[in-house]
Design a protein around this motif. Structure first.
Motif, short mmCIF file in Angstrom:
data_model
loop_
_atom_site.label_atom_id
_atom_site.label_comp_id
_atom_site.label_asym_id
_atom_site.label_seq_id
_atom_site.Cartn_x
_atom_site.Cartn_y
_atom_site.Cartn_z
N ASP A 1 63.57 16.57 53.96
CA ASP A 1 65.02 16.59 53.75
C ASP A 1 65.63 17.94 54.10
O ASP A 1 66.72 18.02 54.67
CB ASP A 1 65.35 16.26 52.29
N SER A 2 64.94 18.99 53.71
CA SER A 2 65.41 20.35 53.96
C SER A 2 64.18 21.24 54.05
O SER A 2 63.22 21.05 53.29
CB SER A 2 66.33 20.82 52.84
N VAL A 3 64.19 22.20 54.95
CA VAL A 3 63.03 23.07 55.11
C VAL A 3 62.69 23.71 53.76
O VAL A 3 63.56 24.19 53.04
CB VAL A 3 63.27 24.15 56.18
N GLY A 4 61.41 23.66 53.39
CA GLY A 4 60.95 24.15 52.10
C GLY A 4 60.68 23.04 51.11
O GLY A 4 60.01 23.26 50.10
N ALA A 5 61.18 21.83 51.40
CA ALA A 5 60.93 20.69 50.52
C ALA A 5 59.46 20.29 50.57
O ALA A 5 58.74 20.68 51.50
CB ALA A 5 61.81 19.51 50.94
N PRO A 6 58.97 19.50 49.60
CA PRO A 6 57.60 19.00 49.69
C PRO A 6 57.36 18.32 51.04
O PRO A 6 58.19 17.55 51.52
CB PRO A 6 57.53 18.00 48.53
N GLY A 7 56.22 18.61 51.64
CA GLY A 7 55.90 18.09 52.96
C GLY A 7 56.13 19.08 54.08
O GLY A 7 55.67 18.87 55.21
N THR A 8 56.83 20.19 53.77
CA THR A 8 57.16 21.16 54.82
C THR A 8 55.91 21.79 55.41
O THR A 8 55.79 21.95 56.63
CB THR A 8 58.09 22.26 54.26
N THR A 9 54.96 22.20 54.57
CA THR A 9 53.74 22.83 55.08
C THR A 9 52.94 21.86 55.93
O THR A 9 52.39 22.23 56.97
CB THR A 9 52.90 23.37 53.92
N ALA A 10 52.88 20.60 55.53
CA ALA A 10 52.17 19.59 56.31
C ALA A 10 52.83 19.38 57.66
O ALA A 10 52.16 19.28 58.70
CB ALA A 10 52.12 18.27 55.54
N ALA A 11 54.17 19.32 57.67
CA ALA A 11 54.89 19.16 58.94
C ALA A 11 54.66 20.35 59.86
O ALA A 11 54.48 20.21 61.08
CB ALA A 11 56.38 18.97 58.66
N LEU A 12 54.65 21.56 59.27
CA LEU A 12 54.41 22.76 60.07
C LEU A 12 52.99 22.77 60.63
O LEU A 12 52.77 23.16 61.79
CB LEU A 12 54.66 24.00 59.21
N ALA A 13 52.03 22.33 59.84
CA ALA A 13 50.64 22.26 60.32
C ALA A 13 50.53 21.30 61.49
O ALA A 13 49.87 21.61 62.50
CB ALA A 13 49.72 21.82 59.18
N LEU A 14 51.16 20.14 61.39
CA LEU A 14 51.15 19.18 62.50
C LEU A 14 51.76 19.80 63.75
O LEU A 14 51.21 19.69 64.86
CB LEU A 14 51.93 17.93 62.09
#
Length: 462
Positions: free
Chosen positions: A306-319
């Motif tokens: 939803d917004s950078v820093g939300a849960p899932g952000t680190t996973a998205a960055l890793a991908l």
């Protein structure tokens, strides 16, 4: 492999619509043959070597940009770590003048950069992950004065490595110099700190500022290239829509990175050929700018947070970073530098928006550091942050690099007179944004213990 008509047309679209550019063409120059016991002779040799070697860099880059139609935003220089170059001169003078030897060298580099027309020169650096020489100590003591006295000099300190651990005394001295640099450049909101980076596992072929350096194992001179294509990747993901599985998102990013890397290497090899030096590496790191649509944070949101820093952000960055590396490695056998991802707060407008929304915090940036190379980057913090808290922030980020055998780096800016929620503007590619909140809890005892955090057991790999 020759370029197809389709690739050429796609590159034109990337440049004209999607903000693709070559962020930097960086000329690495060895200064090892400039070493002298005479400080005046040292500065003369350094100035002559840099201006002679880089005399045609800017004009050649502009010619290549015009002929290929791919923008080259910056031409820059990196040099041999200055603490090594200055060692003999420091040893030859009295203790009261050692710092001045380093400040004079910084001013010489600044003057040389101005003469050849580059906006930054990196390599005002030291490698102190295990201890200090007399030259290293003089270098660390000179940092704030040197950055305050110059405009184009970029400094970096490798205070940790997976082979040696973390030199906590170096981290403490560096934190003190960060605070002092902010105070000495207070009229520009502590902007001197934007040219100072703390590293773990610092690479010797990084073309990006402020951490560029010409490493010990590098040739006499070399061209290294840093590409930039967040806007291209963003458009590729947006075209997929919100219902495509993540493995297909990764595949789209990989294909896009392949195209970007091909164009970047073409530019780098041509500049190197005309300058008469070897082509070194292509750094794949996605580097955002304050421009709308040229944001790494927007890519993460397009992937699905939803917004950078939300849960899932680190996973998205890793991908994202893994796919970029895979695509780039398929396109070129000369991948190097950091080749990770940059998430600089003030240089990425959507990162600033995340801070303002409350979704992005200093602690979340630290977590993101685990999957990218520079997670705490261009982070403005209140000017009254204690030195001991700075020590803890630096040590936290460096420890992620040490334990995981990867490069991590920190560029943090205590803004004099500003508190959390205030805004700051550095201008240009450095951008601006909100001052971030820092925890009220500290680590004074840890910061004052000194010594060294030992290397991890995984460092014993022989």
């Amino acid at each position: 492999m020759p370029f197809t008509l389709q690739e050429i047309l796609e590159t034109i679209r990337m440049v004209e619509v999607e903000h693709f550019d070559i962020r930097t063409v960086t000329l690495g120059i060895s200064l090892r043959d400039c070493i002298s016991h005479d400080p005046d002779e040292l500065t003369r040799r350094v100035y002559d070597k840099v201006t002679r070697t880089a005399a045609r860099l800017v004009s050649i880059a502009r010619d290549v940009e015009g002929e290929l139609g791919i923008p080259i935003i910056n031409q820059r220089i990196s040099v041999t770590p200055i603490s090594l170059v200055a060692e003999a001169a420091v040893a030859a003078v009295g203790p009261e003048t050692t710092k001045q030897v380093l400040v004079s060298l910084a001013e010489t580099l600044d003057r040389a950069a101005r003469e050849v027309g580059v906006n930054f020169i990196g390599g005002y650096s030291a490698l102190v992950d295990k201890g200090f020489t007399r030259g290293d100590e003089a270098f660390l003591a000179s940092l704030a004065d040197s950055l305050a006295a110059t405009e184009r000099v970029c400094a970096s300190v490798n205070a940790a490595s997976s082979r040696a651990g973390i030199n906590m005394e170096a981290v403490r001295r560096l934190a003190e110099q960060i605070k002092l640099t902010a105070e000495k450049t207070a009229t520009t909101d502590g902007s001197g700190c934007a040219r100072l980076v703390a590293f773990a596992n610092m690479p010797g072929d990084n073309p990006f500022m402020a951490g560029a350096v010409h490493g010990i194992g590098e040739p006499e001179a070399v061209i290294n290239v840093g590409i930039s294509g967040p806007g291209v990747v963003l458009e590729a993901i947006r075209r997929l829509g919100p219902h495509v599985p993540l493995d297909q998102v990764a595949e789209a990013v990989k294909r896009t990175a392949f195209k970007i890397a091909r164009a970047g290497e073409l530019v780098g090899r041509e500049v190197a050929r005309r300058l008469g030096v070897p082509f070194g590496i292509l750094d794949l790191s996605l580097a955002p700018t304050p421009a709308v649509g040229d944001s790494v944070a927007e890519i993460l949101e397009a992937i699905g947070v939803d917004s950078v820093g939300a849960p899932g952000t680190t996973a998205a960055l890793a991908l994202l970073i893994d796919a970029v590396k895979k695509g780039g490695a398929m396109a070129s056998g000369a991948i190097g530098g950091l080749s990770g991802g940059f998430i600089p707060v003030t240089e990425d407008q959507e990162m600033c928006t995340g801070v303002e929304r409350g979704s992005l915090t200093l602690e979340k940036l630290e977590a993101m550091t685990a999957v990218c190379s520079v997670g705490l980057d261009m982070v403005p913090v209140p000017g009254d942050i204690p030195v001991t808290t700075l020590v803890g922030i630096l040590a936290d980020a460096l420890s992620i690099g040490v334990i995981n055998h990867k490069t991590t780096a920190v560029r943090i800016i205590p803004v004099p007179g500003k508190k959390a929620g205030d805004t700051v503007s550095f201008g240009g590619l450095l951008g601006g944004g909100p001052v971030m909140r820092v925890s009220n809890f500290g680590c004074q005892i840890l910061a004052n213990r000194g010594g060294r955090i030992p290397a991890p057991l995984t460092s014993l790999r022989n």
